[in-house]
Scaffold this motif. Structure first.
Motif, PDB file in Angstrom:
ATOM      1  N   VAL A 487       1.060  -1.200  -0.097  1.00 49.56           N
ATOM      2  CA  VAL A 487       0.204  -0.051   0.175  1.00 49.56           C
ATOM      3  C   VAL A 487       0.751   1.179  -0.113  1.00 49.56           C
ATOM      4  O   VAL A 487       1.874   1.270   0.708  1.00 49.56           O
ATOM      5  N   VAL A 488       0.729   2.128  -1.063  1.00 53.25           N
ATOM      6  CA  VAL A 488       1.572   3.244  -1.093  1.00 53.25           C
ATOM      7  C   VAL A 488       0.552   4.602  -1.258  1.00 53.25           C
ATOM      8  O   VAL A 488      -0.462   4.365  -1.681  1.00 53.25           O
ATOM      9  N   GLU A 489       1.357   5.602  -0.507  1.00 54.63           N
ATOM     10  CA  GLU A 489       0.716   7.011  -0.506  1.00 54.63           C
ATOM     11  C   GLU A 489       1.663   7.971  -0.700  1.00 54.63           C
ATOM     12  O   GLU A 489       2.788   8.148   0.155  1.00 54.63           O
ATOM     13  N   GLY A 490       1.696   8.956  -1.466  1.00 56.00           N
ATOM     14  CA  GLY A 490       2.554  10.063  -1.610  1.00 56.00           C
ATOM     15  C   GLY A 490       3.951   9.822  -1.625  1.00 56.00           C
ATOM     16  O   GLY A 490       4.768  10.387  -1.161  1.00 56.00           O
ATOM     17  N   GLY A 491       4.069   8.705  -2.361  1.00 62.56           N
ATOM     18  CA  GLY A 491       5.756   8.529  -2.679  1.00 62.56           C
ATOM     19  C   GLY A 491       6.365   7.488  -1.439  1.00 62.56           C
ATOM     20  O   GLY A 491       7.463   7.270  -1.396  1.00 62.56           O
ATOM     21  N   ARG A 492       5.459   7.094  -0.275  1.00 62.43           N
ATOM     22  CA  ARG A 492       5.686   6.046   0.828  1.00 62.43           C
ATOM     23  C   ARG A 492       5.182   5.080   0.625  1.00 62.43           C
ATOM     24  O   ARG A 492       4.044   5.005   0.356  1.00 62.43           O
ATOM     25  N   VAL A 493       5.820   3.996   1.245  1.00 63.48           N
ATOM     26  CA  VAL A 493       5.250   2.644   1.192  1.00 63.48           C
ATOM     27  C   VAL A 493       4.586   2.583   2.707  1.00 63.48           C
ATOM     28  O   VAL A 493       5.052   2.785   3.803  1.00 63.48           O
ATOM     29  N   LEU A 494       3.346   2.555   2.634  1.00 68.55           N
ATOM     30  CA  LEU A 494       2.684   2.604   4.180  1.00 68.55           C
ATOM     31  C   LEU A 494       2.596   1.154   4.873  1.00 68.55           C
ATOM     32  O   LEU A 494       2.593   0.947   5.959  1.00 68.55           O
ATOM     33  N   ALA A 495       2.562   0.211   4.166  1.00 69.54           N
ATOM     34  CA  ALA A 495       2.355  -1.311   4.586  1.00 69.54           C
ATOM     35  C   ALA A 495       2.853  -2.082   3.682  1.00 69.54           C
ATOM     36  O   ALA A 495       2.220  -1.876   2.212  1.00 69.54           O
ATOM     37  N   GLU A 496       3.281  -3.361   3.887  1.00 72.61           N
ATOM     38  CA  GLU A 496       3.737  -4.530   2.785  1.00 72.61           C
ATOM     39  C   GLU A 496       3.435  -5.633   3.603  1.00 72.61           C
ATOM     40  O   GLU A 496       3.922  -5.793   4.629  1.00 72.61           O
ATOM     41  N   LEU A 497       3.528  -6.773   2.762  1.00 73.60           N
ATOM     42  CA  LEU A 497       3.624  -8.096   3.106  1.00 73.60           C
ATOM     43  C   LEU A 497       4.498  -8.914   2.071  1.00 73.60           C
ATOM     44  O   LEU A 497       3.952  -8.894   0.662  1.00 73.60           O
ATOM     45  N   ALA A 498       5.680  -9.305   2.302  1.00 74.23           N
ATOM     46  CA  ALA A 498       6.263 -10.129   1.273  1.00 74.23           C
ATOM     47  C   ALA A 498       5.904 -11.514   1.001  1.00 74.23           C
ATOM     48  O   ALA A 498       5.799 -12.115   2.085  1.00 74.23           O
ATOM     49  N   LEU A 499       5.761 -12.053  -0.036  1.00 70.62           N
ATOM     50  CA  LEU A 499       5.353 -13.301  -0.271  1.00 70.62           C
ATOM     51  C   LEU A 499       6.584 -13.861  -1.425  1.00 70.62           C
ATOM     52  O   LEU A 499       6.385 -13.916  -2.716  1.00 70.62           O
ATOM     53  N   PRO A 500       7.801 -14.011  -0.808  1.00 69.11           N
ATOM     54  CA  PRO A 500       8.676 -14.566  -1.507  1.00 69.11           C
ATOM     55  C   PRO A 500       8.723 -16.140  -2.341  1.00 69.11           C
ATOM     56  O   PRO A 500       9.249 -16.179  -3.156  1.00 69.11           O
ATOM     57  N   VAL A 501       7.965 -16.918  -1.909  1.00 72.83           N
ATOM     58  CA  VAL A 501       7.474 -17.907  -2.670  1.00 72.83           C
ATOM     59  C   VAL A 501       6.841 -17.873  -3.889  1.00 72.83           C
ATOM     60  O   VAL A 501       5.334 -17.689  -3.443  1.00 72.83           O
ATOM     61  N   ALA A 502       7.312 -17.894  -4.777  1.00 74.43           N
ATOM     62  CA  ALA A 502       6.436 -17.533  -6.191  1.00 74.43           C
ATOM     63  C   ALA A 502       5.754 -16.443  -6.050  1.00 74.43           C
ATOM     64  O   ALA A 502       4.831 -16.301  -7.014  1.00 74.43           O
TER      65      ALA A 502
END
Length: 566
Positions: A487-502
């Motif tokens: 989730v991004v707003e105004g050039g900043r990443v507000l929240a994320e969840l990495a899903l590195p398996v595929a």
């Protein structure tokens, strides 16, 4: 667990020697008569050997005041959509009474092909729950998307006799079946006489007859009572679905009757750890169906016995001699809260989960998206008349709307006042670098962007946004974290969840994934999003086998015409 012979089972069942394990003090819900029967349950190794009597045991568990029901069977799901590995899914769901899961690993197969399916088959050997695999029939789901792999009949046949394989998974390309596409027919012929799972949303009448005539036995896409009843009457087993996005239980609960229950099953299809934590899994479906007025006998049959019969799993579905010791010990039939679960006679507790072996994940570093800028998301064209995808909350079916959106400096721009925001799909398998844009209504997004590599079923990057700069940042960030949600707003990443398996599954625990999903949902809501589950809703906007309007990396797709719009 010590090895037990046929002679051991006979002797323990007759009560000649103590059983390995006895459950005492509870009442068994008999799915044949509908009675609640006070009885011991004797278990030898992984098999139930005694009921409706008294037994002595080398080990005794007191289940006084509890109700014993057969372990639940989820008849159709994609474990990848739980956002955790099969091992974490097992730890998350088995304690809720789910002891069998019939999965279609077509999410990971669309990314890496056969190695993804083998990863699930290898993991299934180690999990407490019994994970069975239906081989992915439509990778890709259509010709109108770019995937990281293709599975033809020659890729599937070598796996069809694997002991963990049931049959052929949901045949999503129903237009291909009806049009007698050569590739579709080759797969159907190869699996003739075996289980073939269906996927035919809104298909009715003679077209449905033709589809079923191809040997397709089960179907989970019914969204109305009449559609479900027609499919039942034409010999299909109807799998009633309640997932994180597709919520069909309320519409179909009227089908869960004692008369229809032998032909009704339950499934989740796609359910994430946040919803499992807040509401439950199949246990949630059972509670909800009973609260809606469905008879408890019909509901518990659908959750176990009828599911076992539908998929040819004759060794489970009842608490009866000779059946697998898959048992959920619950508070009440209406409550369905499990305090103890046995999977093949093993108590599903922390020690049992810790004792499992581990399968090394596959498809790492699979996100190979092109470099994007704000200009990558311009929507050109001179026509003011513009197709728009309309979200229907709680459904994966979408409406095909048309709005006038006038180009400004050669670009059709989002219009927050009308809830028209930009949607784009970016090819991320390193095949062609396609980027397609369009418009969607129903998010309520007022600023920023959200993006995901969970993007059914091709799993390219899907992004919706109000500003092109934020859309570009969201896509770029997904490449850096090997896929996931941002989730991004105004050039900043507000929240994320990495899903590195595929780009589909996390290596974190399901508890950690749940916490990150809470933060993601809150961040999306802060941007104005009104959807309860915006990320999976976004993913399904890209699936071109669900009516009526979708988008892939090749463009907007008119699903009714089964073609990319010019």
């Amino acid at each position: 667990m010590p090895h037990r012979t046929l002679a051991d089972r006979i002797d323990q069942g007759r009560g000649l020697v103590p059983a390995d394990l006895v459950l005492k003090g509870g009442r068994v819900f008999d799915l044949i008569t509908g009675d609640l029967v006070e009885t011991d349950v004797a278990i030898c190794g992984d098999t139930i050997v005694g009921v409706f009597g008294e037994y002595s045991g080398a080990r005794v568990l007191d289940v006084s005041g509890k109700v014993l029901v057969p372990g639940f069977i989820d008849t159709h799901l994609h474990i990848e959509s739980s956002l955790v590995t099969p091992h974490e899914f097992d730890r998350c769901v088995t304690p809720r009474g789910v002891t069998t899961a019939i999965c279609d690993p077509h999410e990971i197969a669309n990314v890496c092909g056969v190695p993804g399916i083998r990863y699930f088959l290898e993991s299934a050997v180690q999990t407490l729950m019994d994970i069975r695999v239906n081989l992915s029939s439509c990778v890709p789901s259509t010709h109108m998307e770019t995937t990281g792999a293709r599975l033809e009949v020659g890729d599937l046949v070598p796996l069809m006799d694997h002991p963990g394989v049931i049959g052929l998974a949901e045949f999503m390309n129903y237009p291909g079946v009806l049009m007698k596409d050569a590739g579709c027919l080759a797969k159907l012929e190869a699996f003739r006489g075996r289980h073939i799972d269906g996927h035919a949303p809104l298909l009715r009448g003679n077209d449905l007859n033709g589809y079923i005539s191809a040997g397709i036995r089960t179907e989970h896409e019914a969204t109305t009572y009449d559609e479900g009843l027609e499919k039942l009457c034409k010999g299909m087993r109807v799998l009633i679905r309640e997932g994180s996005v597709s919520k069909d239980l309320h519409a179909l609960a009227g089908l869960i009757t004692e008369r229809f229950s032998p032909y009704i099953c339950l499934c989740t299809d796609d359910r994430n750890p946040l919803d499992i934590g807040e509401h439950g899994h199949l246990d949630h479906m059972i509670r909800t169906a009973i609260a809606l007025g469905a008879p408890a006998l019909a509901v518990y049959r659908a959750a176990s016995l009828s599911a076992a019969e539908a998929f040819g799993l004759k060794d489970r579905g009842l608490i009866a001699p000779g059946k697998r010791a898959d048992i959920a010990v619950i508070d009440s039939l209406a409550g369905c809260h499990a305090s103890l679960v046995l999977a093949r006679g093993v108590v599903a507790d922390a020690a049992a989960f810790a004792a499992r072996e581990w399968t090394e994940p596959v498809a790492r570093r699979s996100v190979k998206a092109p470099v994007v800028t704000a200009g990558s998301f311009r929507t050109g064209g001179n026509r003011v008349e513009t197709p728009v995808i309309e979200i229907l909350p709680g459904k994966i079916i979408t409406e095909h709307l048309t709005f006038d959106i006038a180009p400004v400096d050669g670009d059709k721009r989002p219009d927050v006042a009308r809830d028209l925001v930009k949607i784009a799909v970016v090819e991320r398998h390193g095949v062609n670098g396609n980027i397609a844009t369009g418009f969607v209504k129903g998010f309520g997004l007022e600023r920023g962007a959200i993006a995901s590599t969970v993007c059914h079923d091709h799993h390219n990057i899907a992004v919706v946004g109000v500003g092109h700069d934020d859309m570009a940042l969201a896509v770029s960030r997904l490449g850096e974290i090997e896929g996931g949600f941002v989730v991004v707003e105004g050039g900043r990443v507000l929240a994320e969840l990495a899903l590195p398996v595929a780009g589909l599954m996390s290596l974190l625990s399901f508890e950690e994934v749940r916490e990150k999903l809470v933060a993601l949902r809150a961040a999306a809501k802060g941007l104005g999003v009104v959807l309860e589950e915006p990320f999976l809703q976004l993913a399904f906007l890209c699936l071109p086998v669900i009516p009526h309007l979708k988008i892939t990396d090749m463009g907007m797709v008119d699903v009714d015409r089964f073609e990319v719009m010019p």
